[in-house]
Every structure is written in structure tokens, then in C-alpha cells.
Design a protein around this motif. Structure first.
Motif, PDB file in Angstrom:
ATOM      1  N   GLU A 135      60.029 104.995  54.766  1.00  0.00           N
ATOM      2  CA  GLU A 135      61.259 105.639  54.292  1.00  0.00           C
ATOM      3  C   GLU A 135      62.452 104.971  54.991  1.00  0.00           C
ATOM      4  OE1 GLU A 135      63.052 108.087  51.738  1.00  0.00           O
ATOM      5  OE2 GLU A 135      60.885 107.964  51.886  1.00  0.00           O
ATOM      6  N   PRO A 136      63.489 104.590  54.227  1.00  0.00           N
ATOM      7  CA  PRO A 136      64.653 103.975  54.876  1.00  0.00           C
ATOM      8  C   PRO A 136      65.413 105.005  55.717  1.00  0.00           C
ATOM      9  CG  PRO A 136      65.022 104.186  52.508  1.00  0.00           C
ATOM     10  CD  PRO A 136      63.626 104.629  52.773  1.00  0.00           C
ATOM     11  N   VAL A 137      65.823 104.591  56.919  1.00  0.00           N
ATOM     12  CA  VAL A 137      66.541 105.465  57.842  1.00  0.00           C
ATOM     13  C   VAL A 137      67.659 104.672  58.518  1.00  0.00           C
ATOM     14  CG1 VAL A 137      64.536 106.952  58.302  1.00  0.00           C
ATOM     15  CG2 VAL A 137      64.975 104.960  59.769  1.00  0.00           C
ATOM     16  N   GLN A 138      68.520 105.412  59.224  1.00  0.00           N
ATOM     17  CA  GLN A 138      69.571 104.768  59.996  1.00  0.00           C
ATOM     18  C   GLN A 138      69.389 105.078  61.472  1.00  0.00           C
ATOM     19  OE1 GLN A 138      73.555 106.397  59.186  1.00  0.00           O
ATOM     20  NE2 GLN A 138      72.523 107.984  57.998  1.00  0.00           N
ATOM     21  N   PHE A 139      69.719 104.089  62.289  1.00  0.00           N
ATOM     22  CA  PHE A 139      69.633 104.210  63.738  1.00  0.00           C
ATOM     23  C   PHE A 139      71.051 104.103  64.292  1.00  0.00           C
ATOM     24  CE2 PHE A 139      65.804 102.128  62.201  1.00  0.00           C
ATOM     25  CZ  PHE A 139      64.802 102.898  62.763  1.00  0.00           C
ATOM     26  N   VAL A 140      71.451 105.063  65.090  1.00  0.00           N
ATOM     27  CA  VAL A 140      72.757 105.021  65.737  1.00  0.00           C
ATOM     28  C   VAL A 140      72.524 104.608  67.187  1.00  0.00           C
ATOM     29  CG1 VAL A 140      74.816 106.306  66.384  1.00  0.00           C
ATOM     30  CG2 VAL A 140      73.677 106.800  64.210  1.00  0.00           C
ATOM     31  N   HIS A 141      73.053 103.453  67.542  1.00  0.00           N
ATOM     32  CA  HIS A 141      72.828 102.877  68.867  1.00  0.00           C
ATOM     33  C   HIS A 141      73.912 103.350  69.834  1.00  0.00           C
ATOM     34  CE1 HIS A 141      69.923 100.144  66.987  1.00  0.00           C
ATOM     35  NE2 HIS A 141      70.786 100.111  65.989  1.00  0.00           N
ATOM     36  N   ASP A 142      73.517 103.551  71.087  1.00  0.00           N
ATOM     37  CA  ASP A 142      74.487 103.933  72.107  1.00  0.00           C
ATOM     38  C   ASP A 142      75.404 102.756  72.443  1.00  0.00           C
ATOM     39  OD1 ASP A 142      73.515 106.535  72.346  1.00  0.00           O
ATOM     40  OD2 ASP A 142      71.996 105.915  73.798  1.00  0.00           O
ATOM     41  N   HIS A 143      74.865 101.559  72.387  1.00  0.00           N
ATOM     42  CA  HIS A 143      75.635 100.360  72.732  1.00  0.00           C
ATOM     43  C   HIS A 143      75.176  99.209  71.849  1.00  0.00           C
ATOM     44  CE1 HIS A 143      77.678  97.293  75.076  1.00  0.00           C
ATOM     45  NE2 HIS A 143      76.554  96.602  75.047  1.00  0.00           N
ATOM     46  N   VAL A 144      76.113  98.384  71.429  1.00  0.00           N
ATOM     47  CA  VAL A 144      75.785  97.159  70.702  1.00  0.00           C
ATOM     48  C   VAL A 144      76.586  96.009  71.303  1.00  0.00           C
ATOM     49  CG1 VAL A 144      75.194  98.292  68.523  1.00  0.00           C
ATOM     50  CG2 VAL A 144      77.529  97.566  68.916  1.00  0.00           C
ATOM     51  N   ASP A 145      75.998  94.835  71.283  1.00  0.00           N
ATOM     52  CA  ASP A 145      76.716  93.645  71.736  1.00  0.00           C
ATOM     53  C   ASP A 145      77.661  93.205  70.641  1.00  0.00           C
ATOM     54  OD1 ASP A 145      75.445  93.473  74.230  1.00  0.00           O
ATOM     55  OD2 ASP A 145      73.726  92.442  73.340  1.00  0.00           O
ATOM     56  N   PHE A 146      78.870  92.842  71.035  1.00  0.00           N
ATOM     57  CA  PHE A 146      79.859  92.429  70.050  1.00  0.00           C
ATOM     58  C   PHE A 146      80.815  91.433  70.684  1.00  0.00           C
ATOM     59  CE2 PHE A 146      83.985  92.616  68.045  1.00  0.00           C
ATOM     60  CZ  PHE A 146      83.645  92.412  66.731  1.00  0.00           C
ATOM     61  N   GLN A 147      81.124  90.390  69.910  1.00  0.00           N
ATOM     62  CA  GLN A 147      82.120  89.419  70.338  1.00  0.00           C
ATOM     63  C   GLN A 147      82.912  88.957  69.126  1.00  0.00           C
ATOM     64  OE1 GLN A 147      79.646  86.423  72.403  1.00  0.00           O
ATOM     65  NE2 GLN A 147      81.144  86.688  74.055  1.00  0.00           N
ATOM     66  N   VAL A 148      84.214  88.827  69.306  1.00  0.00           N
ATOM     67  CA  VAL A 148      85.051  88.202  68.292  1.00  0.00           C
ATOM     68  C   VAL A 148      84.751  86.712  68.347  1.00  0.00           C
ATOM     69  CG1 VAL A 148      87.429  87.701  67.588  1.00  0.00           C
ATOM     70  CG2 VAL A 148      86.855  89.951  68.527  1.00  0.00           C
ATOM     71  N   GLN A 149      84.592  86.101  67.178  1.00  0.00           N
ATOM     72  CA  GLN A 149      84.349  84.664  67.108  1.00  0.00           C
ATOM     73  C   GLN A 149      85.687  83.945  66.936  1.00  0.00           C
ATOM     74  OE1 GLN A 149      81.180  83.289  67.475  1.00  0.00           O
ATOM     75  NE2 GLN A 149      80.791  85.426  68.004  1.00  0.00           N
ATOM     76  N   TYR A 150      85.939  82.937  67.758  1.00  0.00           N
ATOM     77  CA  TYR A 150      87.190  82.183  67.696  1.00  0.00           C
ATOM     78  C   TYR A 150      86.907  80.781  67.184  1.00  0.00           C
ATOM     79  CZ  TYR A 150      89.186  86.011  70.315  1.00  0.00           C
ATOM     80  OH  TYR A 150      89.607  87.251  70.697  1.00  0.00           O
ATOM     81  N   TYR A 151      87.755  80.337  66.254  1.00  0.00           N
ATOM     82  CA  TYR A 151      87.616  79.020  65.644  1.00  0.00           C
ATOM     83  C   TYR A 151      88.901  78.233  65.889  1.00  0.00           C
ATOM     84  CZ  TYR A 151      83.972  81.614  63.206  1.00  0.00           C
ATOM     85  OH  TYR A 151      82.898  82.402  62.914  1.00  0.00           O
ATOM     86  N   ASN A 152      88.731  76.963  66.261  1.00  0.00           N
ATOM     87  CA  ASN A 152      89.883  76.114  66.539  1.00  0.00           C
ATOM     88  C   ASN A 152      90.546  75.628  65.261  1.00  0.00           C
ATOM     89  OD1 ASN A 152      89.541  76.265  69.346  1.00  0.00           O
ATOM     90  ND2 ASN A 152      87.976  74.656  69.270  1.00  0.00           N
ATOM     91  N   GLU A 157      84.734  74.537  58.127  1.00  0.00           N
ATOM     92  CA  GLU A 157      83.993  75.651  57.531  1.00  0.00           C
ATOM     93  C   GLU A 157      83.500  76.534  58.662  1.00  0.00           C
ATOM     94  OE1 GLU A 157      82.378  78.378  55.412  1.00  0.00           O
ATOM     95  OE2 GLU A 157      83.314  76.723  54.354  1.00  0.00           O
ATOM     96  N   THR A 158      83.960  77.783  58.685  1.00  0.00           N
ATOM     97  CA  THR A 158      83.569  78.683  59.771  1.00  0.00           C
ATOM     98  C   THR A 158      82.218  79.325  59.529  1.00  0.00           C
ATOM     99  OG1 THR A 158      84.597  80.610  58.748  1.00  0.00           O
ATOM    100  CG2 THR A 158      85.994  79.272  60.210  1.00  0.00           C
ATOM    101  N   GLY A 159      81.790  79.408  58.264  1.00  0.00           N
ATOM    102  CA  GLY A 159      80.557  80.122  57.950  1.00  0.00           C
ATOM    103  C   GLY A 159      80.696  81.609  58.209  1.00  0.00           C
ATOM    104  N   PHE A 160      81.930  82.081  58.191  1.00  0.00           N
ATOM    105  CA  PHE A 160      82.215  83.471  58.542  1.00  0.00           C
ATOM    106  C   PHE A 160      81.629  84.454  57.539  1.00  0.00           C
ATOM    107  CE2 PHE A 160      84.896  87.266  58.481  1.00  0.00           C
ATOM    108  CZ  PHE A 160      84.739  87.678  59.792  1.00  0.00           C
ATOM    109  N   LEU A 161      81.856  84.219  56.263  1.00  0.00           N
ATOM    110  CA  LEU A 161      81.388  85.155  55.235  1.00  0.00           C
ATOM    111  C   LEU A 161      79.938  84.832  54.905  1.00  0.00           C
ATOM    112  CD1 LEU A 161      82.287  87.529  53.526  1.00  0.00           C
ATOM    113  CD2 LEU A 161      82.971  85.928  51.755  1.00  0.00           C
ATOM    114  N   LYS A 162      79.047  85.740  55.317  1.00  0.00           N
ATOM    115  CA  LYS A 162      77.619  85.566  55.093  1.00  0.00           C
ATOM    116  C   LYS A 162      76.980  86.940  55.034  1.00  0.00           C
ATOM    117  CE  LYS A 162      77.134  84.681  59.999  1.00  0.00           C
ATOM    118  NZ  LYS A 162      76.946  83.646  60.998  1.00  0.00           N
ATOM    119  N   PRO A 163      75.762  87.029  54.525  1.00  0.00           N
ATOM    120  CA  PRO A 163      75.082  88.330  54.452  1.00  0.00           C
ATOM    121  C   PRO A 163      74.861  88.918  55.842  1.00  0.00           C
ATOM    122  CG  PRO A 163      73.947  86.695  53.120  1.00  0.00           C
ATOM    123  CD  PRO A 163      74.965  85.957  53.939  1.00  0.00           C
ATOM    124  N   PHE A 164      74.774  90.227  55.897  1.00  0.00           N
ATOM    125  CA  PHE A 164      74.449  90.930  57.131  1.00  0.00           C
ATOM    126  C   PHE A 164      72.963  91.220  57.175  1.00  0.00           C
ATOM    127  CE2 PHE A 164      78.958  91.969  56.998  1.00  0.00           C
ATOM    128  CZ  PHE A 164      79.314  91.892  58.339  1.00  0.00           C
TER     129      PHE A 164
END
Length: 190
Positions: A135-152, A157-164
Motif C-alpha cells: 500500500e502506498p504511504v508517506q513518511f514524514v522525516h524529522d530531518h532531511v539533508d538539503f543544499q542549494v545548488q550553485y552554478y557558475n 546545462e545545469t540538469g536542474f529540471l529532472k524527475p524526482f
């Protein structure tokens, strides 16, 4: 003015929903959508609001749900999850990309911190999806790793728009592409 007609001034049903939501948050009064159609001026709505008793829970109060390992999906979430599975996670049809030009000196630390604080505050930004007992469910995490990606500047081509990958939170991607000195393209995709 208070006697201007909401719909003649460019209002429509979606704006009416936003209006009654704002009235509820600000004044702690629940109006039905039909009441905006029946009383399309501020004066008429004010009279109707005056007739309501204030709710006791307080403005914008939402009771938290019990903390669990995972939660069932809403019908809309389930539909999107199944569609994603049918596309083998390769579709972009449900991505919500947004881009804005930023001008001025960019403080990367503050931008990073702002997005991390946003993710910490909103459970939906710390949610991933998977299967439990077929059965599909959702998990709510207490913490997730996250970083803004910076491009010069000049990155072809940043490859930014892609499937999740729905099994990996956050389902949020943020990138900043330097366009010129003190000019950036902020890219957000959810």
C-alpha cells in the motif's frame, strides 16, 4: 471601496476561496463560498461576518496528528504516486518549476539557511513516499539533508529540471545560476 462588487472587480471563484480562507485566519470566522457570491461587497460581507460567533479554537489552529512511522495517502496523493510508478519515475508532468531573477549581492549562507528553515518548519517538505504492505504511504522525516545548488556563469546545462525520486525527501530542489555580476536566476522545483 466597500461597495465595489467583488466579481466585477476581477474576482473569481479561486480568489473567493482565498478570501474566505484569509477571513477565517484573520477574523476566526468561517464563511461558506456561496456567501461571497450572495454578498459580493465588503459592506455586505461585513454585516454577515458580524452575525457569526467567533470560533473558540483560535485563528489558524490546526491540531497535530499523532506521530507515526508512516501515514496513509490522500486520494490525490495516491493517484500521483501511482501515475509516477506507471512512468517509472521518469516523468516531469507533475514537477512545479519556478524561476525568479535575483539582483544584488547574494548571501549564499542566508539563502541556504532560509530554505533549510522552510523545510524544517513544513512537514510536507520533509515527506517521501513508498510502499508498506503493498500500500502506498508517506513518511514524514524529522530531518532531511538539503543544499542549494550553485552554478557558475556560462554553465551550458545545469540538469536542474529532472524527475524526482519520490522515496527521497525533500521533494524540493533549489538552484542558483549566476547570470552576470550581481544577477542570478533562482530556480525552484517541487
Amino acid at each position: 471601496g466597500i461597495d465595489d462588487h467583488f466579481f466585477e472587480m476581477g474576482g473569481h471563484s479561486l480568489k473567493a476561496v482565498m478570501l474566505i480562507s484569509r477571513i477565517h485566519l484573520e477574523m476566526n470566522v468561517k464563511l461558506a463560498l456561496a456567501e461571497v457570491f450572495q454578498r459580493p461587497t465588503i459592506r455586505e460581507l461585513a454585516v454577515r461576518i458580524g452575525e457569526y460567533e467567533k470560533e473558540t479554537a483560535g485563528p489558524g489552529t490546526v491540531e497535530p496528528v499523532e506521530k507515526k512511522e508512516y501515514y496513509p495517502l490522500s486520494p490525490a496523493q495516491k493517484r500521483l504516486f501511482i501515475l509516477d510508478r506507471l512512468e517509472d519515475g521518469e516523468g516531469l508532468g507533475y514537477n512545479l518549476p519556478e524561476m525568479k531573477i535575483l539582483e544584488g549581492v547574494l548571501d549564499r549562507q542566508k539563502l541556504d539557511r532560509a530554505f533549510r528553515m522552510l523545510i524544517k518548519r513544513h512537514e510536507s517538505l520533509r515527506t517521501s513516499f513508498g510502499m508498506v504492505n503493498e500500500e502506498p504511504v508517506q513518511f514524514v522525516h524529522d530531518h532531511v539533508d538539503f543544499q542549494v545548488q550553485y552554478y557558475n556563469r556560462g554553465t551550458p546545462e545545469t540538469g536542474f529540471l529532472k524527475p524526482f525520486d519520490l522515496s527521497q525527501a525533500p521533494l524540493l530542489r533549489v538552484g542558483v545560476l549566476e547570470k552576470a555580476e550581481n544577477q542570478y536566476l533562482l530556480m525552484v522545483d517541487m
